[in-house]
Scaffold this motif. Structure first.
Motif, PDB file in Angstrom:
ATOM      1  N   MET A 208      68.078  95.663  78.101  1.00  0.00           N
ATOM      2  CA  MET A 208      69.108  95.814  77.077  1.00  0.00           C
ATOM      3  C   MET A 208      68.966  97.113  76.303  1.00  0.00           C
ATOM      4  O   MET A 208      69.912  97.558  75.656  1.00  0.00           O
ATOM      5  CB  MET A 208      69.075  94.614  76.128  1.00  0.00           C
ATOM      6  CG  MET A 208      69.616  93.341  76.767  1.00  0.00           C
ATOM      7  SD  MET A 208      69.727  91.955  75.616  1.00  0.00           S
ATOM      8  CE  MET A 208      67.993  91.623  75.341  1.00  0.00           C
ATOM      9  N   GLY A 209      67.787  97.713  76.366  1.00  0.00           N
ATOM     10  CA  GLY A 209      67.629  99.011  75.737  1.00  0.00           C
ATOM     11  C   GLY A 209      68.541 100.064  76.326  1.00  0.00           C
ATOM     12  O   GLY A 209      68.902 101.046  75.656  1.00  0.00           O
TER      13      GLY A 209
ATOM     14  N   GLN B 298      64.098 104.178  75.346  1.00  0.00           N
ATOM     15  CA  GLN B 298      63.277 105.362  75.572  1.00  0.00           C
ATOM     16  C   GLN B 298      63.251 105.751  77.045  1.00  0.00           C
ATOM     17  O   GLN B 298      63.273 106.934  77.391  1.00  0.00           O
ATOM     18  CB  GLN B 298      61.857 105.102  75.067  1.00  0.00           C
ATOM     19  CG  GLN B 298      61.743 104.918  73.569  1.00  0.00           C
ATOM     20  CD  GLN B 298      62.252 106.139  72.796  1.00  0.00           C
ATOM     21  OE1 GLN B 298      62.055 107.276  73.210  1.00  0.00           O
ATOM     22  NE2 GLN B 298      62.895 105.886  71.673  1.00  0.00           N
ATOM     23  N   ILE B 299      63.207 104.752  77.941  1.00  0.00           N
ATOM     24  CA  ILE B 299      63.257 105.043  79.378  1.00  0.00           C
ATOM     25  C   ILE B 299      64.580 105.705  79.735  1.00  0.00           C
ATOM     26  O   ILE B 299      64.631 106.673  80.510  1.00  0.00           O
ATOM     27  CB  ILE B 299      63.047 103.758  80.194  1.00  0.00           C
ATOM     28  CG1 ILE B 299      61.615 103.252  80.035  1.00  0.00           C
ATOM     29  CG2 ILE B 299      63.350 103.990  81.674  1.00  0.00           C
ATOM     30  CD1 ILE B 299      61.353 101.918  80.711  1.00  0.00           C
ATOM     31  N   ASP B 300      65.667 105.194  79.157  1.00  0.00           N
ATOM     32  CA  ASP B 300      66.987 105.774  79.419  1.00  0.00           C
ATOM     33  C   ASP B 300      67.041 107.232  78.960  1.00  0.00           C
ATOM     34  O   ASP B 300      67.541 108.109  79.683  1.00  0.00           O
ATOM     35  CB  ASP B 300      68.046 104.934  78.710  1.00  0.00           C
ATOM     36  CG  ASP B 300      69.457 105.413  79.008  1.00  0.00           C
ATOM     37  OD1 ASP B 300      69.716 105.793  80.172  1.00  0.00           O
ATOM     38  OD2 ASP B 300      70.307 105.398  78.096  1.00  0.00           O
ATOM     39  N   LEU B 301      66.511 107.501  77.773  1.00  0.00           N
ATOM     40  CA  LEU B 301      66.514 108.872  77.270  1.00  0.00           C
ATOM     41  C   LEU B 301      65.674 109.793  78.153  1.00  0.00           C
ATOM     42  O   LEU B 301      66.067 110.925  78.454  1.00  0.00           O
ATOM     43  CB  LEU B 301      66.004 108.900  75.828  1.00  0.00           C
ATOM     44  CG  LEU B 301      66.900 108.232  74.774  1.00  0.00           C
ATOM     45  CD1 LEU B 301      66.198 108.193  73.423  1.00  0.00           C
ATOM     46  CD2 LEU B 301      68.232 108.962  74.672  1.00  0.00           C
ATOM     47  N   SER B 302      64.503 109.305  78.584  1.00  0.00           N
ATOM     48  CA  SER B 302      63.632 110.130  79.425  1.00  0.00           C
ATOM     49  C   SER B 302      64.252 110.382  80.792  1.00  0.00           C
ATOM     50  O   SER B 302      64.112 111.468  81.362  1.00  0.00           O
ATOM     51  CB  SER B 302      62.265 109.449  79.588  1.00  0.00           C
ATOM     52  OG  SER B 302      61.609 109.350  78.338  1.00  0.00           O
ATOM     53  N   LEU B 303      64.936 109.382  81.336  1.00  0.00           N
ATOM     54  CA  LEU B 303      65.615 109.580  82.620  1.00  0.00           C
ATOM     55  C   LEU B 303      66.733 110.606  82.503  1.00  0.00           C
ATOM     56  O   LEU B 303      66.948 111.408  83.421  1.00  0.00           O
ATOM     57  CB  LEU B 303      66.175 108.245  83.118  1.00  0.00           C
ATOM     58  CG  LEU B 303      65.166 107.250  83.705  1.00  0.00           C
ATOM     59  CD1 LEU B 303      65.844 105.918  84.001  1.00  0.00           C
ATOM     60  CD2 LEU B 303      64.545 107.814  84.986  1.00  0.00           C
ATOM     61  N   ARG B 304      67.451 110.559  81.395  1.00  0.00           N
ATOM     62  CA  ARG B 304      68.534 111.525  81.201  1.00  0.00           C
ATOM     63  C   ARG B 304      67.991 112.952  81.107  1.00  0.00           C
ATOM     64  O   ARG B 304      68.679 113.902  81.491  1.00  0.00           O
ATOM     65  CB  ARG B 304      69.326 111.189  79.936  1.00  0.00           C
ATOM     66  CG  ARG B 304      70.129 109.898  80.028  1.00  0.00           C
ATOM     67  CD  ARG B 304      70.784 109.576  78.695  1.00  0.00           C
ATOM     68  NE  ARG B 304      71.453 108.292  78.712  1.00  0.00           N
ATOM     69  CZ  ARG B 304      72.716 108.097  79.095  1.00  0.00           C
ATOM     70  NH1 ARG B 304      73.443 109.140  79.495  1.00  0.00           N
ATOM     71  NH2 ARG B 304      73.248 106.892  79.077  1.00  0.00           N
TER      72      ARG B 304
END
Length: 275
Positions: free
Chosen positions: A225-226, A236-242
């Motif tokens: 859900m993050g 945070q994972i989404d931001l790092s992947l981007r």
């Protein structure tokens, strides 16, 4: 002298079931456009190798580890708070949906009357509705209602998991020996006393095991859900992947692996204490 027939009598039914399973699975594979061969193509192998190589070594600088620790705490808090709210609804709903504490069932040898079954239908219908909508959908709705942050994730987990817990709790209460509870109620004991002394002792280990398992699932759901703005490790994972920061993603995945392992060890410990 007659020789014993060594043929397996269940061979033909198993063969027919296997053929039936393949016949049902093949259309699903076709509709989903599954093609594992694309993983072996040279260009795809090169891109996957380049992507995976960016995960090593995992990020371990002090500033990132402080951010990672905060995200871990937020994920744990989201999962735990969501489970706590889910339990507040699941426990009374499971008692209402279960026949274990029915006075009518106690007097009829476990069989429910017409009105008892009818009164339990709305509770069972509510539990079906709560667990039928995935938590990610609830999270998207709550993100729009309350904004970005872990509040949306807590509410989403609370709603979905209350339906799951309520259903399974009711089934656990009905699966154990109900005679002690029925005997207590027939002797004039209240339903709560019958539950605590007649139902709970036999169901405690299974209840704890399933609850801890669902808490582990809630941690995973919190991460997922993050990605829709509910905070925690997932965001945070989404931001790092981007930002193509594979080393940061590797560290967060390792932290997530440790969280799941710790939840599993906690479940083993509690089951051992209650066995």
């Amino acid at each position: 002298m007659l020789t014993a027939d060594k043929r397996d009598p269940a061979a033909l039914p198993r063969l027919l079931l296997t053929v039936l399973a393949i016949a049902l699975l093949w259309p699903g594979i076709h509709v989903s456009e599954l093609n594992p061969g694309v993983l072996l193509e040279a260009e795809n192998r090169r891109q996957m190798g380049s992507f995976i190589s960016g995960f090593w070594p995992p990020a371990h600088d002090y500033e990132f580890l402080a951010l990672l620790w905060e995200a871990i705490l937020q994920t744990l808090a989201m999962a735990t708070a969501g489970m706590a709210l889910a339990l507040l609804l699941a426990i009374p709903a499971s008692l209402l949906a279960s026949r274990a504490l029915s006075l009518g069932a106690a007097s009829r040898g476990g069989q429910l009357g017409f009105w008892s079954r009818t009164l339990r239908l709305p509770v069972r219908g509510l539990l079906i509705f709560l667990r039928s909508v995935p938590e990610i959908v609830w999270a998207l709705l709550f993100v729009r209602a309350v904004g970005l942050g872990p509040t949306a994730g807590v509410l989403a987990i609370a709603i979905t998991y209350s339906g799951m817990l309520g259903k399974v709790y009711a089934e656990i209460f009905e699966s154990i020996n109900q005679r002690p509870a029925h005997a207590l109620m027939q002797a004039g004991s209240g339903r709560l006393n019958a539950f605590f002394y007649g139902i709970l002792p036999g169901a405690a280990a299974e209840l704890v095991s399933y609850t801890v398992y669902r808490w582990e699932c809630a941690i995973r759901a919190s991460v997922v859900m993050g990605f829709v703005g509910a905070g925690g490790l997932g965001q945070q994972i989404d931001l790092s992947l981007r930002m193509f920061a594979g080393a940061e993603v590797a560290s967060m995945l390792l932290a997530f692996l440790v969280l799941v392992w710790l939840a599993d060890q906690l479940s083993r410990l509690l089951r051992g204490r209650l066995a």
